[in-house]
Design a protein around this motif. Structure first.
Motif, PDB file in Angstrom:
ATOM      1  N   GLU A   1       0.834  -1.201   0.000  1.00  0.00           N
ATOM      2  CA  GLU A   1       0.000   0.000   0.000  1.00  0.00           C
ATOM      3  C   GLU A   1       0.874   1.258   0.000  1.00  0.00           C
ATOM      4  N   ARG A   2       2.051   1.190   0.607  1.00  0.00           N
ATOM      5  CA  ARG A   2       2.972   2.332   0.602  1.00  0.00           C
ATOM      6  C   ARG A   2       3.533   2.581  -0.798  1.00  0.00           C
ATOM      7  N   VAL A   3       3.648   1.523  -1.579  1.00  0.00           N
ATOM      8  CA  VAL A   3       4.112   1.673  -2.958  1.00  0.00           C
ATOM      9  C   VAL A   3       3.079   2.467  -3.765  1.00  0.00           C
ATOM     10  N   LEU A   4       1.801   2.133  -3.602  1.00  0.00           N
ATOM     11  CA  LEU A   4       0.749   2.888  -4.298  1.00  0.00           C
ATOM     12  C   LEU A   4       0.707   4.333  -3.822  1.00  0.00           C
ATOM     13  N   ASP A   5       0.822   4.539  -2.514  1.00  0.00           N
ATOM     14  CA  ASP A   5       0.847   5.909  -1.969  1.00  0.00           C
ATOM     15  C   ASP A   5       2.018   6.699  -2.544  1.00  0.00           C
ATOM     16  N   PHE A   6       3.178   6.059  -2.610  1.00  0.00           N
ATOM     17  CA  PHE A   6       4.358   6.714  -3.177  1.00  0.00           C
ATOM     18  C   PHE A   6       4.110   7.106  -4.633  1.00  0.00           C
ATOM     19  N   ALA A   7       3.512   6.211  -5.403  1.00  0.00           N
ATOM     20  CA  ALA A   7       3.241   6.482  -6.819  1.00  0.00           C
ATOM     21  C   ALA A   7       2.343   7.707  -6.970  1.00  0.00           C
ATOM     22  N   GLN A   8       1.367   7.851  -6.099  1.00  0.00           N
ATOM     23  CA  GLN A   8       0.482   9.021  -6.165  1.00  0.00           C
ATOM     24  C   GLN A   8       1.233  10.295  -5.788  1.00  0.00           C
ATOM     25  N   ARG A   9       2.077  10.218  -4.779  1.00  0.00           N
ATOM     26  CA  ARG A   9       2.831  11.395  -4.325  1.00  0.00           C
ATOM     27  C   ARG A   9       3.935  11.785  -5.301  1.00  0.00           C
ATOM     28  N   ALA A  10       4.585  10.813  -5.906  1.00  0.00           N
ATOM     29  CA  ALA A  10       5.755  11.091  -6.748  1.00  0.00           C
ATOM     30  C   ALA A  10       5.425  12.024  -7.905  1.00  0.00           C
ATOM     31  N   TRP A  11       4.345  11.758  -8.597  1.00  0.00           N
ATOM     32  CA  TRP A  11       4.049  12.526  -9.799  1.00  0.00           C
ATOM     33  C   TRP A  11       2.633  13.078  -9.810  1.00  0.00           C
ATOM     34  N   GLY A  12       1.895  12.914  -8.707  1.00  0.00           N
ATOM     35  CA  GLY A  12       0.515  13.397  -8.672  1.00  0.00           C
ATOM     36  C   GLY A  12      -0.414  12.468  -9.437  1.00  0.00           C
ATOM     37  N   GLY A  13      -1.677  12.715  -9.316  1.00  0.00           N
ATOM     38  CA  GLY A  13      -2.658  11.906 -10.045  1.00  0.00           C
ATOM     39  C   GLY A  13      -3.008  10.620  -9.326  1.00  0.00           C
ATOM     40  N   ASN A  14      -3.574   9.710 -10.070  1.00  0.00           N
ATOM     41  CA  ASN A  14      -4.019   8.423  -9.543  1.00  0.00           C
ATOM     42  C   ASN A  14      -2.967   7.360  -9.797  1.00  0.00           C
ATOM     43  N   ALA A  15      -2.992   6.328  -8.972  1.00  0.00           N
ATOM     44  CA  ALA A  15      -2.107   5.179  -9.183  1.00  0.00           C
ATOM     45  C   ALA A  15      -2.953   3.944  -9.452  1.00  0.00           C
ATOM     46  N   LYS A  16      -2.594   3.213 -10.483  1.00  0.00           N
ATOM     47  CA  LYS A  16      -3.244   1.936 -10.801  1.00  0.00           C
ATOM     48  C   LYS A  16      -2.192   0.858 -10.653  1.00  0.00           C
ATOM     49  N   GLY A  17      -2.338   0.029  -9.616  1.00  0.00           N
ATOM     50  CA  GLY A  17      -1.374  -1.018  -9.333  1.00  0.00           C
ATOM     51  C   GLY A  17      -1.727  -2.327 -10.010  1.00  0.00           C
ATOM     52  N   LEU A  18      -0.765  -2.877 -10.726  1.00  0.00           N
ATOM     53  CA  LEU A  18      -0.913  -4.174 -11.392  1.00  0.00           C
ATOM     54  C   LEU A  18       0.162  -5.094 -10.833  1.00  0.00           C
ATOM     55  N   PHE A  19      -0.255  -6.132 -10.136  1.00  0.00           N
ATOM     56  CA  PHE A  19       0.668  -7.042  -9.462  1.00  0.00           C
ATOM     57  C   PHE A  19       0.648  -8.377 -10.194  1.00  0.00           C
ATOM     58  N   PHE A  20       1.746  -8.703 -10.863  1.00  0.00           N
ATOM     59  CA  PHE A  20       1.834  -9.897 -11.703  1.00  0.00           C
ATOM     60  C   PHE A  20       2.271 -11.108 -10.879  1.00  0.00           C
ATOM     61  N   LEU A  21       1.525 -12.202 -11.027  1.00  0.00           N
ATOM     62  CA  LEU A  21       1.777 -13.440 -10.286  1.00  0.00           C
ATOM     63  C   LEU A  21       1.872 -14.615 -11.252  1.00  0.00           C
ATOM     64  N   ASN A  22       2.722 -15.575 -10.925  1.00  0.00           N
ATOM     65  CA  ASN A  22       2.814 -16.801 -11.698  1.00  0.00           C
ATOM     66  C   ASN A  22       1.854 -17.820 -11.097  1.00  0.00           C
ATOM     67  N   ALA A  23       0.820 -18.145 -11.859  1.00  0.00           N
ATOM     68  CA  ALA A  23      -0.178 -19.123 -11.411  1.00  0.00           C
ATOM     69  C   ALA A  23      -0.154 -20.362 -12.301  1.00  0.00           C
ATOM     70  N   SER A  24       1.010 -20.658 -12.863  1.00  0.00           N
ATOM     71  CA  SER A  24       1.139 -21.784 -13.793  1.00  0.00           C
ATOM     72  C   SER A  24       0.856 -23.132 -13.141  1.00  0.00           C
ATOM     73  N   ASN A  25       1.023 -23.211 -11.827  1.00  0.00           N
ATOM     74  CA  ASN A  25       0.749 -24.481 -11.151  1.00  0.00           C
ATOM     75  C   ASN A  25      -0.742 -24.675 -10.870  1.00  0.00           C
TER      76      ASN A  25
END
Length: 189
Positions: A40-64
């Protein structure tokens, strides 16, 4: 007159890469829950760094065929969109998914923050540079691939997950070059 919509910062997280670097290169073992990033701090940082909204996309390997559901639910609760990908055993599914997403973002407005150390993303990140967008990397600086690090000369902004983003509740046992303005002698006494 209509006000323009706030700019979006797309945050793409290579969770496997961040976790592997944290575990094998920094902690020399599997991270405990308190040693893991607070996403959640990563998303907060993204909003603070450059302003605007942050859209977080977290990629996971679900091949199993399974997903870590408690972790996925936690990601959703803090505002990330989990992207569980599956493929053949020889495919780097997370890397492929991130590379495709970075390529798709080239045709969309918005800023981009990539959380990874992996040099495999260099061509796609480089293609985003030199436009009117901010492009950044979230990583442990000392473990960032040299190919990505060299893009700083072209405009890639590099943010340290621990010192800039403050994504951790604990101080990590890192051996890194410390800029003099960050040096706290009490940490070593």
């Amino acid at each position: 007159m209509e006000t323009p919509a706030p700019r979006t910062t797309y945050v793409l997280v290579d969770g496997e890469n961040i976790d592997a670097t944290l575990g094998s290169s920094i902690l020399s073992g599997r991270p405990t829950p308190e040693q893991r990033p607070r996403w959640e701090r990563v998303l907060d940082f993204a909003q603070r760094a450059w302003g605007g909204n942050a859209k977080g996309l977290f990629f996971l390997n679900a091949s199993n065929g399974t997903m870590p559901m408690s972790f996925v639910q936690a990601l959703v609760a803090i505002g990330f969109q989990p992207i569980p990908l599956a493929g053949e055993s020889y495919e780097k599914v997370v890397d492929i998914g991130i590379k495709r997403t970075l390529t798709a973002l080239a045709d969309r407005p918005g800023d981009v923050l990539l959380a990874s150390h992996d040099g495999d993303f260099t061509p796609e990140v480089e293609a985003l540079l030199g436009t009117d967008r901010h492009v950044g990397l979230l990583a442990f600086r000392e473990f960032t691939s040299s190919a990505l690090a060299q893009l700083a000369d072209r405009g890639l902004e590099v943010f340290d997950l621990e010192t800039d983003v403050k994504a951790f509740n604990v101080q990590l046992p890192r051996l890194r070059i410390i800029p003099l303005d960050e040096f706290d002698p009490l940490r070593f006494l």
